[in-house]
Design a protein around this motif. Structure first.
Motif, short mmCIF file in Angstrom:
data_model
loop_
_atom_site.label_atom_id
_atom_site.label_comp_id
_atom_site.label_asym_id
_atom_site.label_seq_id
_atom_site.Cartn_x
_atom_site.Cartn_y
_atom_site.Cartn_z
N THR A 233 0.81 -1.21 0.00
CA THR A 233 0.00 0.00 0.00
C THR A 233 0.84 1.26 0.00
O THR A 233 1.86 1.35 0.71
N GLY A 234 0.42 2.21 -0.81
CA GLY A 234 0.99 3.54 -0.76
C GLY A 234 0.40 4.29 0.44
O GLY A 234 -0.33 3.71 1.26
N PRO A 235 0.68 5.58 0.56
CA PRO A 235 0.20 6.37 1.70
C PRO A 235 -1.31 6.66 1.59
O PRO A 235 -1.73 7.74 1.20
N ALA A 236 -2.11 5.68 1.93
CA ALA A 236 -3.57 5.76 1.78
C ALA A 236 -4.22 6.43 2.99
O ALA A 236 -3.64 6.51 4.07
N ASP A 237 -5.45 6.90 2.79
CA ASP A 237 -6.23 7.47 3.89
C ASP A 237 -6.79 6.38 4.79
O ASP A 237 -7.05 6.61 5.98
N VAL A 238 -7.03 5.21 4.22
CA VAL A 238 -7.66 4.11 4.94
C VAL A 238 -6.59 3.20 5.52
O VAL A 238 -5.62 2.85 4.84
N ALA A 239 -6.76 2.82 6.78
CA ALA A 239 -5.78 1.95 7.43
C ALA A 239 -5.81 0.56 6.81
O ALA A 239 -6.88 0.09 6.38
N PRO A 240 -4.68 -0.14 6.74
CA PRO A 240 -4.66 -1.51 6.20
C PRO A 240 -5.52 -2.44 7.05
O PRO A 240 -5.69 -2.21 8.25
N PRO A 241 -6.06 -3.48 6.45
CA PRO A 241 -6.85 -4.43 7.24
C PRO A 241 -5.95 -5.27 8.13
O PRO A 241 -4.76 -5.45 7.85
N SER A 242 -6.51 -5.79 9.19
CA SER A 242 -5.75 -6.69 10.06
C SER A 242 -5.68 -8.06 9.39
O SER A 242 -6.45 -8.39 8.49
N GLY A 243 -4.72 -8.86 9.83
CA GLY A 243 -4.63 -10.23 9.35
C GLY A 243 -4.02 -10.39 7.98
O GLY A 243 -4.17 -11.45 7.36
N VAL A 244 -3.33 -9.35 7.47
CA VAL A 244 -2.65 -9.46 6.18
C VAL A 244 -1.21 -8.99 6.37
O VAL A 244 -0.88 -8.32 7.34
N ASN A 245 -0.35 -9.36 5.42
CA ASN A 245 1.05 -8.92 5.46
C ASN A 245 1.15 -7.56 4.78
O ASN A 245 0.96 -7.45 3.56
N VAL A 246 1.44 -6.53 5.56
CA VAL A 246 1.43 -5.16 5.05
C VAL A 246 2.83 -4.74 4.64
O VAL A 246 3.79 -4.88 5.40
N HIS A 247 2.95 -4.19 3.42
CA HIS A 247 4.19 -3.64 2.90
C HIS A 247 3.90 -2.17 2.56
O HIS A 247 3.21 -1.89 1.57
N ARG A 248 4.41 -1.24 3.33
CA ARG A 248 4.14 0.19 3.10
C ARG A 248 5.20 0.78 2.19
O ARG A 248 6.40 0.57 2.40
N VAL A 249 4.75 1.55 1.20
CA VAL A 249 5.67 2.19 0.25
C VAL A 249 5.21 3.63 0.02
O VAL A 249 4.10 4.02 0.42
N GLU A 250 6.05 4.40 -0.64
CA GLU A 250 5.70 5.77 -1.00
C GLU A 250 5.62 5.94 -2.51
O GLU A 250 4.64 6.44 -3.03
N THR A 251 6.65 5.53 -3.22
CA THR A 251 6.77 5.79 -4.65
C THR A 251 6.44 4.55 -5.49
O THR A 251 6.37 3.43 -4.98
N ALA A 252 6.30 4.79 -6.80
CA ALA A 252 6.04 3.69 -7.72
C ALA A 252 7.21 2.72 -7.76
O ALA A 252 7.02 1.49 -7.83
N ASP A 253 8.43 3.24 -7.74
CA ASP A 253 9.61 2.36 -7.73
C ASP A 253 9.59 1.46 -6.51
O ASP A 253 9.86 0.26 -6.60
N GLN A 254 9.29 2.03 -5.35
CA GLN A 254 9.22 1.24 -4.13
C GLN A 254 8.11 0.20 -4.21
O GLN A 254 8.26 -0.93 -3.73
#
Length: 397
Positions: A233-254
């Motif tokens: 996920t990019g810098p979204a307004d909505v928080a990620p759901p629980s129970g999943v593997n979250v990978h936070r990124v900023e840019t398209a390359d990332q």
């Protein structure tokens, strides 16, 4: 939900270790049996007595305890559980896991187990962002370790950023999702979500108007059907759901790098609104007005095409789903996009301002596949996600 399940909980040494006690309480309330194992550092933050009292089980601490070895050796302890959970997983523990070290009870248990492993990292933000930690994280994910969090927020040390241990409720939800039975049980699905931010200077960026709500809902729906979900996920307004593997990124390359690191997968859903362009040589300092009225000169380059890269790559999932957010000639543009990118399905939607879809709570999509265009009625984004997840389960059956 966890009745009859046996958890081996390895508690690492960090200030967040106190949350592991609440996790024990909640897991037992859900029906699980919890066997705690503490590192020496963990004992500086929580006592073996408190962990034992909450778990109503013996606490394991020492690799060379002759009594423990006589009653239940560390090899048997590592394999008698249905799931091994490490919370908090410190930078040190992650490093030992990635390097294959086994010089204390916790690392030996993790090396000797043939049971699935789930970790919930917690550490200072600088430690989390350090290249060594990120390399270790990529190795662990490649080894099949499920990663929960960390969350972003204020640290005990006073700094702010990613590195906080996920809430015990979120970790418990991930544990329950691991054991959930559904049509996607045993399947790995990759989901991208949110916008990307492409920097112009340290305070300005290029982005798309995406809240991340649809991608988040899709990840949750796939999780609810039993899938193991990697959520980039990019810098979204909505928080990620629980129970999943979250990978936070900023840019398209990332985002591309995170997607490639999360593969292989059985299916991939690219719901992110990735910026098409980035600024070449973004300014390192804030660009100032000089009073002349002249606009700053910016050079742009195309961002990587993540959907096409995965659709046409050697690690291609068996089902690849893209999104097409259009403002005119929606079906024609989306149909051409599916052919051009090489994906299996495209979900096309009209994001003209008058629709209220971009950033809203509803969506109206048309599923475009080799069979043609299938129009879905306007509905809530959670309903769209549930319908799509069901279709993915059918396609992978």
């Amino acid at each position: 939900m966890l009745a009859g399940k046996r958890l081996l909980l390895i508690i690492g040494g960090g200030i967040a270790a106190y949350k592991a006690l609440d996790l024990i309480r909640q897991a037992r309330r859900a029906g699980a049996t919890v066997t705690p194992a503490l590192t020496r550092a963990a004992e500086e933050f929580v006592t073996p007595l408190s962990a034992s009292a909450l778990a109503a089980e013996k606490v394991y601490r020492d690799l060379f305890d002759l009594t423990d070895e006589a009653e239940m050796g560390h090899i048997e302890l590592s394999r008698s559980a249905d799931l091994v959970v490490v919370a908090p997983a410190t930078a040190d523990l992650m490093g030992k896991m990635a390097a294959g070290l086994a010089n204390d009870l916790a690392s030996t248990l993790l090396m000797a187990t043939d049971t699935p492993v789930m970790i919930a990292p917690a550490m200072n933000v600088r430690m989390w962002e350090h290249p060594a930690t990120q390399r270790n994280l990529a190795i662990l994910r490649g080894d099949g370790v499920t990663v929960i969090g960390p969350d972003a927020g204020e640290m005990a040390c006073g700094e702010f950023g990613p590195g906080r241990l996920s809430a015990p409720e979120a970790i418990l939800a991930a544990i329950e999702a691991h054991f959930a039975e559904g049509p996607l049980t045993g399947r790995h699905v990759l989901v991208t979500s949110g916008p990307t931010h492409e920097p112009i200077d340290p305070v300005r960026y290029i982005a798309n108007r995406s809240s991340g709500a649809q991608g988040t809902a899709i990840a949750a729906a796939l999780r609810d059907l039993g899938a193991r979900v990697s959520f980039v996920t990019g810098p979204a307004d909505v928080a990620p759901p629980s129970g999943v593997n979250v990978h936070r990124v900023e840019t398209a390359d990332q985002m591309l790098h995170a997607v490639e690191a999360a593969l292989p997968a059985d299916a991939a859903v690219f719901a992110a609104a990735v910026a098409d362009w980035r600024v070449v040589d973004a300014a390192r300092s804030k660009i100032k007005k000089d009073g002349s009225g002249a606009l700053p000169s910016l050079s742009f380059a195309e961002n990587p095409d993540i959907l096409a890269t995965v659709s046409q790559g050697t690690a291609r999932p068996s089902l690849v789903v893209g999104f097409a957010a259009e403002t005119d000639d929606v079906i024609a543009h989306a149909t051409a996009k599916r052919a051009r990118k090489g994906c299996d399905w495209i979900l096309a939607n009209d994001v003209s301002p008058s629709t209220g879809i971009m950033g809203g709570s509803e969506n109206a999509v048309t599923l475009i596949s080799e069979a043609g265009a299938e129009e879905w009625p306007r509905m809530g984004k959670e309903a769209v996600a549930a319908r799509l997840a069901a279709r993915i389960a059918e396609a992978l059956a």
